[in-house]
Design a protein around this motif. Structure first.
Motif, PDB file in Angstrom:
ATOM      1  N   ARG A  68       0.811 -44.041  20.424  1.00  0.00           N
ATOM      2  CA  ARG A  68       1.174 -42.923  20.136  1.00  0.00           C
ATOM      3  C   ARG A  68       1.439 -42.874  18.426  1.00  0.00           C
ATOM      4  O   ARG A  68       1.610 -44.015  17.912  1.00  0.00           O
ATOM      5  N   ASP A  69       1.102 -41.682  17.926  1.00  0.00           N
ATOM      6  CA  ASP A  69       1.266 -41.738  16.432  1.00  0.00           C
ATOM      7  C   ASP A  69       1.710 -40.352  16.126  1.00  0.00           C
ATOM      8  O   ASP A  69       1.090 -39.500  16.150  1.00  0.00           O
ATOM      9  N   ASP A  70       2.609 -40.337  15.717  1.00  0.00           N
ATOM     10  CA  ASP A  70       3.566 -39.126  15.101  1.00  0.00           C
ATOM     11  C   ASP A  70       3.172 -38.532  13.829  1.00  0.00           C
ATOM     12  O   ASP A  70       3.511 -37.610  13.224  1.00  0.00           O
ATOM     13  N   TRP A  71       2.578 -39.845  13.005  1.00  0.00           N
ATOM     14  CA  TRP A  71       2.141 -39.187  11.464  1.00  0.00           C
ATOM     15  C   TRP A  71       1.488 -38.169  11.580  1.00  0.00           C
ATOM     16  O   TRP A  71       1.587 -37.098  10.543  1.00  0.00           O
ATOM     17  N   PRO A  72       0.257 -37.621  12.307  1.00  0.00           N
ATOM     18  CA  PRO A  72      -0.371 -36.337  12.048  1.00  0.00           C
ATOM     19  C   PRO A  72       0.618 -35.259  12.020  1.00  0.00           C
ATOM     20  O   PRO A  72       0.174 -34.271  11.321  1.00  0.00           O
ATOM     21  N   LEU A  73       1.632 -35.000  12.658  1.00  0.00           N
ATOM     22  CA  LEU A  73       2.620 -34.019  12.956  1.00  0.00           C
ATOM     23  C   LEU A  73       3.307 -34.004  11.607  1.00  0.00           C
ATOM     24  O   LEU A  73       3.523 -32.849  10.828  1.00  0.00           O
ATOM     25  N   ILE A  74       3.656 -35.264  11.052  1.00  0.00           N
ATOM     26  CA  ILE A  74       4.473 -35.357   9.669  1.00  0.00           C
ATOM     27  C   ILE A  74       3.347 -34.850   8.436  1.00  0.00           C
ATOM     28  O   ILE A  74       4.039 -33.876   7.787  1.00  0.00           O
ATOM     29  N   GLN A  75       2.154 -35.380   8.702  1.00  0.00           N
ATOM     30  CA  GLN A  75       1.423 -35.011   7.632  1.00  0.00           C
ATOM     31  C   GLN A  75       1.082 -33.593   7.422  1.00  0.00           C
ATOM     32  O   GLN A  75       1.025 -32.969   6.589  1.00  0.00           O
ATOM     33  N   ALA A  76       0.928 -32.923   8.559  1.00  0.00           N
ATOM     34  CA  ALA A  76       0.795 -31.292   8.545  1.00  0.00           C
ATOM     35  C   ALA A  76       2.124 -30.646   8.067  1.00  0.00           C
ATOM     36  O   ALA A  76       1.877 -29.835   7.263  1.00  0.00           O
ATOM     37  N   LYS A  77       3.397 -31.061   8.103  1.00  0.00           N
ATOM     38  CA  LYS A  77       4.683 -30.639   7.401  1.00  0.00           C
ATOM     39  C   LYS A  77       4.380 -30.911   5.924  1.00  0.00           C
ATOM     40  O   LYS A  77       4.857 -29.941   5.158  1.00  0.00           O
ATOM     41  N   ILE A  78       3.916 -32.021   5.336  1.00  0.00           N
ATOM     42  CA  ILE A  78       3.615 -32.364   4.062  1.00  0.00           C
ATOM     43  C   ILE A  78       2.635 -31.241   3.706  1.00  0.00           C
ATOM     44  O   ILE A  78       2.991 -30.819   2.592  1.00  0.00           O
ATOM     45  N   MET A  79       1.552 -31.363   4.311  1.00  0.00           N
ATOM     46  CA  MET A  79       0.561 -30.147   3.608  1.00  0.00           C
ATOM     47  C   MET A  79       0.786 -28.974   3.652  1.00  0.00           C
ATOM     48  O   MET A  79       0.527 -28.145   2.838  1.00  0.00           O
TER      49      MET A  79
END
Length: 240
Positions: A68-79
């Motif tokens: 599991r890796d939630d970072w892509p969802l956080i990265q999308a919010k950052i972008m």
């Protein structure tokens, strides 16, 4: 008064507290977020430890065997945000391990480009918020803001704020101590002033970048930077 209603901001809290309600850093971040909301900015806060964020220098670590890796969802919010604010406590004089992890994961995407061919974070602005009970606000800020600048963010004047209590054990930001009606740090003019300056400078910078389509592309796209290199710089004359 300027209109900031088209702007959005993401606050990433890199506290070591798993419960957001226990985060002293989150309390100071709420002051800045509150100013932005009052001025019409769309604001979202992400508490990093509510998510699973593996270590690694790749945008999505599920592609490398992590379950599991939630970072892509956080990265999308950052972008999606015009403004990015990282919050961290101070431990041993430096930013939290969670903040370091977040910076590394952001850096993993820094070689990608935006729709103008610039590196990914161009055209956005960033700041940071630091709290603790020991020296280190400026050291943490230098660390975070350099990283944000290096990967492409535009850093405005006074892009950080923080609060530190007395060295050693004691109340942290927002704690209510016996005999006082005011939570610790809430009446600090220095903290409140810097938090206000930081917040408004972030909004001003983000609004200017949005109004002008971000940073001009001349000389900062990898595909054509050589077209903007001065011929004299390619064969410098020896000095002395």
């Amino acid at each position: 008064m300027p209109d900031f209603s088209q702007l959005s901001a993401l606050f990433l809290n890199c506290s070591l507290e798993y419960d957001p309600a226990d985060s002293h850093t989150g309390r100071l971040m709420s002051r800045s977020a509150g100013i932005m909301k009052t001025e019409g900015v769309s604001v979202e806060t992400v508490h990093a430890l509510e998510h699973v964020i593996p270590h690694g220098m790749y945008p999505d670590l599920t592609e490398f065997g992590r379950p599991r890796d939630d970072w892509p969802l956080i990265q999308a919010k950052i972008m999606a945000a015009d403004i990015f604010v990282m919050g961290t406590p101070i431990w041993l004089g430096v930013k939290s391990s969670v903040a370091t992890l977040a910076v590394e994961r952001m850096y993993a995407s820094s070689g990608e480009t935006n729709d103008k061919g610039q590196y990914l974070y161009y055209g956005k602005t960033a700041g940071c918020i630091v709290t603790g009970n020991e020296d280190g606000v400026k050291a943490c800020s230098m660390d975070i803001l350099y990283a944000m600048s290096h990967i492409g963010y535009t850093i405005p004047p006074q892009a950080d704020c923080g609060w530190i209590g007395e060295v050693g054990p004691g109340p942290s930001y927002g704690d209510v101590v016996e005999g006082s009606d005011t939570p610790t740090g809430f009446d600090s003019d220095f903290t409140n002033r810097n938090c206000t300056f930081m917040t408004w400078n972030l909004m001003h910078t983000a609004a200017m970048l949005r109004a002008n389509g971000g940073i001009p592309t001349d000389g900062n796209r990898a595909e054509d930077y050589q077209n903007f290199t001065n011929a004299a710089d390619q064969s410098p004359e020896p000095i002395g």
